[in-house]
Design an enzyme around this catalytic site. Structure first.
Site, PDB file in Angstrom:
ATOM      1  N   GLU A   1       5.666  -2.531  13.216  1.00  0.00           N
ATOM      2  CA  GLU A   1       5.166  -1.671  14.289  1.00  0.00           C
ATOM      3  C   GLU A   1       3.632  -1.636  14.348  1.00  0.00           C
ATOM      4  O   GLU A   1       3.051  -1.455  15.422  1.00  0.00           O
ATOM      5  CB  GLU A   1       5.671  -0.245  14.072  1.00  0.00           C
ATOM      6  CG  GLU A   1       5.077   0.752  15.038  1.00  0.00           C
ATOM      7  CD  GLU A   1       5.606   2.139  14.805  1.00  0.00           C
ATOM      8  OE1 GLU A   1       6.378   2.586  15.656  1.00  0.00           O
ATOM      9  OE2 GLU A   1       5.259   2.768  13.784  1.00  0.00           O
ATOM     10  N   ASP A   2       2.999  -1.802  13.195  1.00  0.00           N
ATOM     11  CA  ASP A   2       1.543  -1.654  13.172  1.00  0.00           C
ATOM     12  C   ASP A   2       0.792  -2.835  13.775  1.00  0.00           C
ATOM     13  O   ASP A   2      -0.406  -2.739  14.021  1.00  0.00           O
ATOM     14  CB  ASP A   2       1.081  -1.404  11.722  1.00  0.00           C
ATOM     15  CG  ASP A   2       1.607  -0.068  11.230  1.00  0.00           C
ATOM     16  OD1 ASP A   2       1.572   0.894  12.011  1.00  0.00           O
ATOM     17  OD2 ASP A   2       2.077   0.001  10.086  1.00  0.00           O
TER      18      ASP A   2
ATOM     19  N   ARG B   1      -3.699  -5.776   5.395  1.00  0.00           N
ATOM     20  CA  ARG B   1      -2.647  -5.985   6.385  1.00  0.00           C
ATOM     21  C   ARG B   1      -3.131  -6.691   7.644  1.00  0.00           C
ATOM     22  O   ARG B   1      -2.327  -7.079   8.489  1.00  0.00           O
ATOM     23  CB  ARG B   1      -2.035  -4.626   6.785  1.00  0.00           C
ATOM     24  CG  ARG B   1      -1.411  -3.875   5.630  1.00  0.00           C
ATOM     25  CD  ARG B   1      -0.474  -2.801   6.136  1.00  0.00           C
ATOM     26  NE  ARG B   1       0.542  -3.383   7.002  1.00  0.00           N
ATOM     27  CZ  ARG B   1       1.316  -2.692   7.817  1.00  0.00           C
ATOM     28  NH1 ARG B   1       1.200  -1.392   7.886  1.00  0.00           N
ATOM     29  NH2 ARG B   1       2.216  -3.287   8.580  1.00  0.00           N
TER      30      ARG B   1
ATOM     31  N   LEU C   1       0.834  -1.201   0.000  1.00  0.00           N
ATOM     32  CA  LEU C   1       0.000   0.000   0.000  1.00  0.00           C
ATOM     33  C   LEU C   1       0.872   1.256   0.000  1.00  0.00           C
ATOM     34  O   LEU C   1       1.908   1.293   0.661  1.00  0.00           O
ATOM     35  CB  LEU C   1      -0.863   0.033   1.269  1.00  0.00           C
ATOM     36  CG  LEU C   1      -1.783  -1.158   1.511  1.00  0.00           C
ATOM     37  CD1 LEU C   1      -2.430  -1.050   2.890  1.00  0.00           C
ATOM     38  CD2 LEU C   1      -2.848  -1.220   0.423  1.00  0.00           C
TER      39      LEU C   1
ATOM     40  N   CYS D   1       8.355   2.433  11.985  1.00  0.00           N
ATOM     41  CA  CYS D   1       7.474   1.368  11.472  1.00  0.00           C
ATOM     42  C   CYS D   1       8.155   0.017  11.364  1.00  0.00           C
ATOM     43  O   CYS D   1       7.501  -1.024  11.371  1.00  0.00           O
ATOM     44  CB  CYS D   1       6.970   1.700  10.075  1.00  0.00           C
ATOM     45  SG  CYS D   1       6.560   3.394   9.806  1.00  0.00           S
TER      46      CYS D   1
ATOM     47  N   ASP E   1       3.226  -5.575   3.022  1.00  0.00           N
ATOM     48  CA  ASP E   1       3.583  -4.503   3.956  1.00  0.00           C
ATOM     49  C   ASP E   1       4.074  -5.018   5.308  1.00  0.00           C
ATOM     50  O   ASP E   1       4.240  -4.238   6.240  1.00  0.00           O
ATOM     51  CB  ASP E   1       2.351  -3.602   4.199  1.00  0.00           C
ATOM     52  CG  ASP E   1       2.080  -2.679   3.024  1.00  0.00           C
ATOM     53  OD1 ASP E   1       2.952  -1.853   2.727  1.00  0.00           O
ATOM     54  OD2 ASP E   1       1.010  -2.809   2.397  1.00  0.00           O
TER      55      ASP E   1
ATOM     56  N   HIS F   1      -0.149   8.381  10.135  1.00  0.00           N
ATOM     57  CA  HIS F   1      -0.208   7.782  11.463  1.00  0.00           C
ATOM     58  C   HIS F   1       0.242   8.836  12.466  1.00  0.00           C
ATOM     59  O   HIS F   1       0.948   9.783  12.104  1.00  0.00           O
ATOM     60  CB  HIS F   1       0.785   6.611  11.580  1.00  0.00           C
ATOM     61  CG  HIS F   1       0.301   5.307  11.038  1.00  0.00           C
ATOM     62  ND1 HIS F   1       1.050   4.541  10.173  1.00  0.00           N
ATOM     63  CD2 HIS F   1      -0.831   4.594  11.269  1.00  0.00           C
ATOM     64  CE1 HIS F   1       0.394   3.424   9.881  1.00  0.00           C
ATOM     65  NE2 HIS F   1      -0.751   3.429  10.524  1.00  0.00           N
TER      66      HIS F   1
END
Ligand code: CIR
Length: 253
Positions: A65-66, A85, A18, A248, A60, A161
């Protein structure tokens, strides 16, 4: 003090990930090289690196981190807001379980990306974004308050973010840009203000004795050095092409 980090090798499918940027197609060779240098920099900061293998099914997924928020005492597995994701958490959960007994989960309809969570000592700031919704932020706040932390929810205006535009570098100091510069939530911190043209460097990470920042921002580097921080600069061009920054690429705990 961080003792550990979790990182994940990018796959060849990274180029299909993305992005909202118009910086062009990533070069896979440069991407791998930049990721290796990122790992080397973390090792230089004295942390133990857990490297998860690439998963081509999730372009991704190098942006680990996400998928989670890790503290000294407990872990929260997130519920990533981008459909493509969301299932990245299935690989992160077992990796996190090796380090934590106490796990919490953000549950649907709540969504939360770790990139929207900033920790500063016993306080958390949680951005409401295209990825993190109010219910996800509410669940997060409830969990951390139960654990003796505070949480402030911040609806984002422009940043992708929360941590796209802000970093905590210890000693009550925030590196911040754009909509956060005059935000009342950060009034009590000493501010390292990053101008618009250097905004990308607001996404830096403090790891033990160092602050790691993207290369190409001499003014940010100078400000940090002036305050006594040792810095490491890393080329991040290929991650930036897909909206990624320094924070990230790792979970630090
Ligand atoms: C995405 O759109 O999810 C990735 N291309 C970039 C994620 C960056 N992660 C972060 O800022 N924490």
């Amino acid at each position: 003090m961080f003792n550990n980090v979790i990182v994940k090798t990018p796959g060849n499918s990274y180029i299909n990930g993305l992005t909202t940027s118009d910086l062009g197609k990533p070069s896979i060779e440069q991407l791998f090289e930049q990721h290796e240098k990122y790992i080397a920099a973390l090792k230089n900061c004295g942390v133990e690196v857990t490297l998860l293998p690439a998963n081509e099914a999730f372009p991704d997924s190098t942006f680990v981190e996400d998928t989670a928020v890790l503290t000294a005492e407990f872990a929260i597995i997130s519920n990533p807001g981008a459909e493509a994701r969301n299932r990245e958490i299935e690989e992160m959960e077992p990796a996190v379980k090796k380090f934590y007994n106490k796990l919490y989960y953000i549950q649907a309809p709540g969504t939360l990306d770790g990139g929207d969570v900033l920790q500063a000592e016993k306080k958390f700031y949680v951005g409401i974004s295209d990825r993190t919704n109010e219910e996800g932020a509410r669940q997060f706040k409830e969990i951390v308050e139960k654990e003796g932390y505070e949480a402030t929810i911040i609806p984002l205006k422009e940043f992708f973010h929360l941590k796209t535009g802000i970093a905590y570098v210890g000693e009550n100091r925030m590196v911040l840009a754009g909509e956060f510069v005059d935000h009342p939530a950060f009034e009590s911190y000493e501010k390292i203000v990053i101008p618009k043209e250097d905004e990308y460097s607001a996404n830096c990470i403090q790891v033990n004795d160092y602050v790691i920042l993207p290369s190409g921002y001499p003014e940010t580097n100078r400000k940090l050095n002036e305050l006594g921080y040792k810095t490491i600069e890393l080329e991040m061009s290929e991650f930036r092409k897909h909206d990624g920054g320094l924070s990230c690429l790792s979970l630090r705990f």
